[in-house]
Design an enzyme around this catalytic site. Structure first.
Site, PDB file in Angstrom:
ATOM      1  N   GLU A 180     -45.534   8.219 -28.342  1.00  0.00           N
ATOM      2  CA  GLU A 180     -45.261   8.749 -29.688  1.00  0.00           C
ATOM      3  C   GLU A 180     -45.773  10.176 -29.871  1.00  0.00           C
ATOM      4  O   GLU A 180     -46.125  10.574 -30.989  1.00  0.00           O
ATOM      5  CB  GLU A 180     -45.864   7.829 -30.756  1.00  0.00           C
ATOM      6  N   GLU A 235     -40.168  -0.191 -29.920  1.00  0.00           N
ATOM      7  CA  GLU A 235     -40.994  -0.869 -30.932  1.00  0.00           C
ATOM      8  C   GLU A 235     -40.141  -1.237 -32.135  1.00  0.00           C
ATOM      9  O   GLU A 235     -39.833  -0.388 -32.969  1.00  0.00           O
ATOM     10  CB  GLU A 235     -42.178   0.003 -31.378  1.00  0.00           C
TER      11      GLU A 235
END
Length: 866
Positions: free
Chosen positions: A232, A301
């Site tokens: 991320e 995710e």
């Protein structure tokens, strides 16, 4: 203030957790058409590096199980449509299970349930600070035995996705990076910084060499089909500028140099250098498009719920919405998706949870914190997985035709070798639709997707749940000869040396930052100094601190305590104190509650009383103590003595003090009977940490009350989900029950529970309970099968067997329409006394209720007790 009267006070009107709940969500606003398939080659597996090849054959043959040994090597690659395994495009359904958030004893059962739920793979991060808690001192044992976990994954018949990072976020302490990194001169985290890159390369290489040595990569016959570098970074990369861009290229080069032989991924990294594949994280990723036409559309995710903070209510996400998001993703040409989390688990030990994150990391996942199947979410998704796998060839090889209608209706047809599969989605949040497709009308509820595997018949609709609902209950400990109340002994935390400045590990003429000073070896850091004063005088002790908690002592007396809210953490402490003539001792105990884990330069967020100022404010003058000589001591006396492990320490019986901070309590208990998960009810305690047989079960803080606002009595799955949409538990203790894994317990022998009570509480209410299914409910149409399961228990009673309209929710259902005596009798015969049962809902079974429910198909709804 005396110890017996001590009460924590809370700062008011502060902002909430500084990282907004959904700040990690980055979605592409402009979808583009799917890229055409390419002939991208698979990743050949290169020779092993010299330092891990020696003796490998012996290691591989010695430790691999027979199931693992029989596994064939696989070539893993990808093209613009899908991940390929041995040249075949695959639909891959994965779920996150973090090995340190469960125990080795739990792993086989969790993985079995994941496989039964229709998953192909299990994903996990690699937790650097757990594996290297001290520089070059490694831990790969117990909950951190990653090799054992990955072998269990393979034994369960699953693939593995290894997100090495090694930054993980994950609501994990410091994002998984070791606090000792701060001791390295010139280090800056996650940027073009040589000291950091050297350490990251050392650890990442260590992990890769370890998995190669254990032959865990797919080309070696192991389960690992994907690996991830960084995590991320694109969400917070901007402020790093050119240094951030150089760093992400360095990460890609490092990954490629390690020669794992399987594809590398970078999540939330729109500029991921080739051959890295950028992937999406979020509640929805249907509109995501990878940055290269040769990369498949991957969702790393899919947030099945949300994490819980001490000050927040309990979050949940409806099963219908999770299924809607998954179906939309595959309708929009996705072929790999991973649930975050599939089993959330527990933040065992103080070094696990991130800032103000609770000990529970349940995440409203399909498998709950204790490993129980959460119904209907698990079952509803299992049915979806089966339908998606049945059309794998159409989705991965088929021609795609998409049609958009008014009001958010989309029809997508996948055709391969003469076989057609169809998705009809209705993204309208309020309006149901009847859609005419190739001459047939299909009813599609608002915010749902219907899947037609044969292009004609609806086999699944995301808004229609047929899986049972399970209501979990907690039962008292029923161990033989176990008393109704636990018998306690106690001992005080030894404070005197810290209150008289008689002990210290270091000194400085300044107020130091806590994380650098302690390397996070403890939550606690003592700041101690003394000041001479000419007379007795009442003054105000003023402390400016970056938190998270402060206890202040003057001349051996606790004068006050305060904790910051979940957010910026800094606060100002002020208390009236009386100075005596001569030397006055001032001792300040600073405590952290997890370290920040996310954001730009998050490692620079300070903790403790760094810089202060610390002042004594009198009527006529102010004394600034910030540049005094301060003595420092890391941790508590009881931590150093390992009170929770040491059997030779003296404990006191008789009258047990309560509401007394800095107190240790101990008791023994028998393990609860049965195999049901065990929880510890700590209602009545304040804040601290608990150990069972020397194993930490995490921080407890039951006197922290969740916000009174933001909860709903029922949750509408329709419409875009946010983390605060479906909350419950407002105004209740943030966490009352704490998981005690069965592997921590010894059957038939006394088990020991030790509590460190930091804030002052009453252990008299503490007790052990087990978690099990209490009530189950299910609905099935005429012509289908109705199934019930008590997941290890036995069905004891059929409470409701109604047709048509019912009132209430599962656990309190009442038939408003017709009660079918025939159905009740059939269910009682088939189900009572059995762990599970199933009956066909026939017209004969419902004949007495003919006409109930109008002209549509009749439905049978059942509520049963386990």
């Amino acid at each position: 203030m005396s110890l017996d009267l001590f009460v924590l006070t809370k700062m008011k009107n502060e902002k909430a957790y500084s990282t907004s709940p959904d700040s990690r969500l980055v979605r592409s606003p402009n979808p583009s058409p799917p890229p055409p398939p390419s002939n991208r080659p698979v990743y050949p597996f290169p020779p092993l590096s010299p330092r891990c090849s020696a003796g490998m054959a012996v290691i591989g043959l010695a430790v691999r199980s027979s199931a693992a040994a029989a596994a064939a090597a696989a070539n893993v690659g990808h093209d613009g449509r899908a991940i390929t395994i041995d040249g075949e495009r695959r639909i891959l359904l994965s779920g996150a299970i973090h090995y340190p958030r469960s125990t080795p004893g739990m792993w086989p059962d969790l993985l079995r349930k994941a496989k039964e739920g229709g998953l192909d793979a299990v994903e996990t991060y690699v937790f650097w600070n757990g594996h290297e808690p001290r520089r070059r001192q490694y831990n790969f044992e117990g909950r951190f035995d990653i090799v054992r976990f990955l072998k269990e994954v393979q034994n369960a018949g699953l693939y593995a996705v290894l997100r090495i990072g090694p930054y993980v976020c994950a609501e994990w302490n410091y994002g998984g990076l070791p606090a000792w990194l701060r001791e390295i001169p010139g280090v800056q985290f996650r940027t073009n910084n040589k000291p950091f890159e050297n350490e990251m390369q050392n650890f990442t290489t260590l992990i890769v060499d370890k998995i190669k040595s254990a032959r865990l990569l797919a080309p070696q016959g192991g389960p690992i089909i994907l690996t991830q570098i960084e995590n991320e970074y694109g969400n917070i990369m901007g402020p790093y500028g050119d240094a951030g861009k150089k760093y992400i290229k360095w990460c890609a080069n490092l990954a490629e140099s390690l020669g794992v032989g399987v594809p590398w991924i970078m999540c939330q990294q729109s500029d991921a250098p080739q051959p890295m594949t950028n992937t999406c994280n979020g509640f929805y990723c249907d509109e995501f498009t990878p940055n290269n036409p040769k990369s498949p559309k991957m969702w790393t995710e899919n947030w099945t719920g949300w994490f819980k903070a001490w000050d927040k209510p309990d979050p949940s996400r409806p099963a219908e919405d999770v299924a809607f998001a998954v179906a939309r993703f595959f309708q929009k040409n996705g072929t790999f998706q991973n649930y975050y989390m599939y089993h959330g688990g527990t933040n065992f030990a103080r070094s696990t949870g991130g800032p103000y994150i609770t000990t529970t990391y349940d995440y409203d996942a399909p498998l709950d914190e204790y490993g129980n199947i959460r119904q209907p979410k698990w079952g509803h998704l299992k049915e979806l997985h089966a339908v998606l796998k049945s059309i794998e060839k159409q989705l991965t090889y088929g021609d795609v035709n998409e049609h958009f209608l008014d009001n958010g209706i989309a029809i997508t047809k996948f055709t391969f070798n003469g076989k057609t599969a169809c998705f009809i989605s209705n993204r309208n949040e309020t309006t149901d639709a009847t859609v005419n497709y190739e001459g047939t009308n299909y009813f599609v509820p608002a915010w749902s997707v219907s899947i037609l595997p044969d292009g004609k018949t609806v086999a699944y609709n995301t808004a229609k749940i047929t899986a049972q609902t399970s209501i979990m209950v907690k039962k008292p400990n029923q161990a033989e000869n176990e008393p109704t109340e636990l018998k306690w002994s106690w001992r005080p935390e030894f404070l005197r040396p810290y209150l008289t400045n008689a002990i210290s590990s270091s000194k400085a003429n300044e107020l130091l930052e806590q994380i650098i000073t302690t390397s996070d070896k403890s939550d606690y850091l003592w700041y101690m100094t003394s000041v001479d004063h000419p007379k007795s005088e009442e003054v105000t002790l003023y402390v400016n601190t970056t938190g998270h908690i402060l206890y202040a002592f003057v001349n051996g007396n606790l004068v006050g305590a305060q904790y910051s809210p979940n957010g910026p953490f800094g606060f100002e402490f002020q208390r009236s104190v009386t100075l005596q003539p001569g030397t006055n001792h001032i001792s300040l105990l600073s405590a952290t509650v997890g370290l920040k884990n996310y954001g730009y330069e998050y490692e620079l967020m300070p903790a403790g009383i760094v810089g202060g100022p610390v002042k004594l404010i009198g009527k006529d003058s102010t004394v600034d103590l910030s540049k005094n000589t301060w003595s420092y001591q890391i941790g508590l006396d009881g931590e150093g003595r390992k009170v929770y492990l040491n059997p030779n320490l003296k404990w006191f019986g008789g009258m047990i003090p309560t509401k007394r901070p800095f107190t240790w309590y101990k008791t023994t208990f028998q393990a609860p009977l049965s195999t049901e998960p065990v929880v510890l009810d700590l209602l009545g305690l304040g804040k601290g940490e608990a150990w069972v047989n020397g194993n930490s079960i995490g921080r407890f803080w039951p006197n922290y009350t969740a916000s009174a606002d933001g909860c709903v009595s029922s949750c509408n799955y329709r419409g875009a989900f946010q983390s605060n949409k479906c909350q419950s538990g407002c105004g209740q203790p943030a966490q009352r029950w704490y998981h005690v894994p069965r592997s921590f317990l010894t059957e038939g022998e006394p088990n020991t529970l030790v509590l460190f009570e930091e804030a002052g509480g009453d252990p008299s209410q503490v007790n052990f309970q087990t978690v099990t299914v209490g009530t189950v409910c299910a609905t099935a149409d005429q012509g289908s099968t109705l199934s019930l399961s008590c997941q290890g228990g036995y069905i004891s009673n059929i409470e409701v067997a109604g047709v048509g309209e019912l009132s209430g929710t599962c656990g309190s259902l009442e038939a408003v329409g017709c009660v079918s005596d025939a159905a009740y009798s059939a269910l009682s015969q088939a189900c009572i006394g059995n762990e599970s049962c199933a009956i066909e809902v026939t017209g004969d079974l419902l004949g007495e209720c003919k006409g109930i429910g109008g002209s549509g198909t009749m439905k049978l709804t059942v509520q049963a007790t386990c």
